[in-house]
Design a protein around this motif. Structure first.
Motif, PDB file in Angstrom:
ATOM      1  N   GLY A   1       7.397 -19.290  19.253  1.00 25.66           N
ATOM      2  CA  GLY A   1       7.558 -20.066  18.031  1.00 25.66           C
ATOM      3  C   GLY A   1       7.005 -19.416  16.776  1.00 25.66           C
ATOM      4  O   GLY A   1       6.839 -20.083  15.752  1.00 25.66           O
ATOM      5  N   MET A   2       6.761 -18.113  16.817  1.00 24.31           N
ATOM      6  CA  MET A   2       6.250 -17.419  15.641  1.00 24.31           C
ATOM      7  C   MET A   2       7.417 -16.846  14.833  1.00 24.31           C
ATOM      8  O   MET A   2       8.424 -16.423  15.406  1.00 24.31           O
ATOM      9  N   ASP A   3       7.265 -16.835  13.527  1.00 22.53           N
ATOM     10  CA  ASP A   3       8.307 -16.347  12.632  1.00 22.53           C
ATOM     11  C   ASP A   3       7.965 -14.942  12.145  1.00 22.53           C
ATOM     12  O   ASP A   3       6.854 -14.700  11.657  1.00 22.53           O
ATOM     13  N   ARG A   4       8.939 -14.067  12.247  1.00 23.94           N
ATOM     14  CA  ARG A   4       8.763 -12.687  11.779  1.00 23.94           C
ATOM     15  C   ARG A   4       8.818 -12.640  10.262  1.00 23.94           C
ATOM     16  O   ARG A   4       9.707 -13.233   9.651  1.00 23.94           O
ATOM     17  N   ARG A   5       7.886 -11.915   9.670  1.00 27.79           N
ATOM     18  CA  ARG A   5       7.847 -11.720   8.230  1.00 27.79           C
ATOM     19  C   ARG A   5       8.648 -10.471   7.878  1.00 27.79           C
ATOM     20  O   ARG A   5       8.692  -9.515   8.652  1.00 27.79           O
ATOM     21  N   PRO A   6       9.282 -10.441   6.711  1.00 24.26           N
ATOM     22  CA  PRO A   6      10.095  -9.278   6.349  1.00 24.26           C
ATOM     23  C   PRO A   6       9.253  -8.019   6.176  1.00 24.26           C
ATOM     24  O   PRO A   6       8.085  -8.074   5.781  1.00 24.26           O
ATOM     25  N   GLY A   7       9.880  -6.898   6.462  1.00 21.41           N
ATOM     26  CA  GLY A   7       9.259  -5.596   6.239  1.00 21.41           C
ATOM     27  C   GLY A   7       8.154  -5.270   7.223  1.00 21.41           C
ATOM     28  O   GLY A   7       7.928  -5.988   8.193  1.00 21.41           O
ATOM     29  N   LEU A   8       7.505  -4.133   6.956  1.00 20.14           N
ATOM     30  CA  LEU A   8       6.374  -3.710   7.768  1.00 20.14           C
ATOM     31  C   LEU A   8       5.098  -3.920   6.971  1.00 20.14           C
ATOM     32  O   LEU A   8       5.102  -3.875   5.746  1.00 20.14           O
ATOM     33  N   HIS A   9       4.014  -4.126   7.689  1.00 17.51           N
ATOM     34  CA  HIS A   9       2.715  -4.405   7.080  1.00 17.51           C
ATOM     35  C   HIS A   9       1.697  -3.419   7.640  1.00 17.51           C
ATOM     36  O   HIS A   9       1.873  -2.877   8.724  1.00 17.51           O
ATOM     37  N   GLU A  10       0.627  -3.240   6.908  1.00 18.47           N
ATOM     38  CA  GLU A  10      -0.461  -2.363   7.348  1.00 18.47           C
ATOM     39  C   GLU A  10      -1.506  -3.216   8.064  1.00 18.47           C
ATOM     40  O   GLU A  10      -1.983  -4.209   7.530  1.00 18.47           O
ATOM     41  N   ALA A  11      -1.829  -2.819   9.298  1.00 18.07           N
ATOM     42  CA  ALA A  11      -2.897  -3.489  10.065  1.00 18.07           C
ATOM     43  C   ALA A  11      -3.400  -2.511  11.113  1.00 18.07           C
ATOM     44  O   ALA A  11      -2.603  -1.814  11.755  1.00 18.07           O
ATOM     45  N   PHE A  12      -4.697  -2.459  11.271  1.00 14.47           N
ATOM     46  CA  PHE A  12      -5.319  -1.593  12.282  1.00 14.47           C
ATOM     47  C   PHE A  12      -4.951  -0.124  12.084  1.00 14.47           C
ATOM     48  O   PHE A  12      -4.866   0.648  13.032  1.00 14.47           O
ATOM     49  N   GLY A  13      -4.670   0.251  10.837  1.00  8.88           N
ATOM     50  CA  GLY A  13      -4.296   1.624  10.540  1.00  8.88           C
ATOM     51  C   GLY A  13      -2.876   1.977  10.944  1.00  8.88           C
ATOM     52  O   GLY A  13      -2.520   3.156  10.997  1.00  8.88           O
ATOM     53  N   LEU A  14      -2.055   0.972  11.215  1.00  9.09           N
ATOM     54  CA  LEU A  14      -0.680   1.190  11.669  1.00  9.09           C
ATOM     55  C   LEU A  14       0.291   0.396  10.807  1.00  9.09           C
ATOM     56  O   LEU A  14      -0.070  -0.600  10.188  1.00  9.09           O
TER      57      LEU A  14
END
Length: 179
Positions: free
Chosen positions: A149-162
């Protein structure tokens, strides 16, 4: 803080880790490909074992510090991996995360556990939103998170150096869809 630290789903027992879980958790993470999508992945067996032990210690510390954290997942009386919620102080948000023994994948266990963790976070902890992060090439995890039930957000994001895909579940919307 939450007074309930463990519970059962239809097929899983979710409970805080103990130091005694380290050997079984190391064995799960040592299997080929299990950690390939994690920032802590290593092909060096000694380093991988240390990182697994460090992960258990970090998960236990979450419970002490935040009152919640990733659970040890048991299925049919044996450790199956980790699953649960973790507060990310550097981001000011709570994420849902999971890792299961490859022999138990493709049975709906990760989806079952993730839905339970979201439900627990929204109902018990009264969180307003919960996030998840996955590498874009990690199709199986992205599918689990979508089914939960989670919704994907557009684009890529920076987290944990990735560069990662960010997914979001908000209490009000998630509760309406998953009542």
């Amino acid at each position: 803080m939450c007074d309930v630290t463990e519970f059962r789903t239809r097929r899983l027992w979710l409970r805080p880790f103990t130091p005694g879980d380290v050997p079984a958790y190391q064995a799960i993470r040592a299997q080929p490909g299990v950690t390939r999508y994690l920032p802590s992945h290593s092909d060096d067996p000694a380093l991988a074992a240390r990182r697994a032990a460090d992960a258990v210690a970090a998960f236990m510390a979450c419970w002490e510090r935040d009152g919640y954290g990733p659970w040890a997942v048991e299925h049919r009386g044996r450790l199956a991996g980790h699953l649960g919620l973790r507060y990310l102080p550097e981001m000011g948000e709570t994420e849902v995360l999971f890792l299961l023994d490859p022999g138990l994948q493709r049975q709906g266990l990760a989806t079952e556990g993730t839905r339970a963790a979201l439900h627990w976070g929204f109902r018990r902890l009264r969180l307003e939103q919960i996030v998840a992060y996955a590498l874009p090439e990690n199709g199986p995890s992205l599918a689990v998170l979508a089914r939960a039930g989670m919704d994907r957000r557009p684009g890529l994001h920076e987290a944990f150096g990735l560069k990662v895909v960010r997914l979001l579940a908000q209490r009000t919307e998630w509760g309406q869809r998953n009542a």
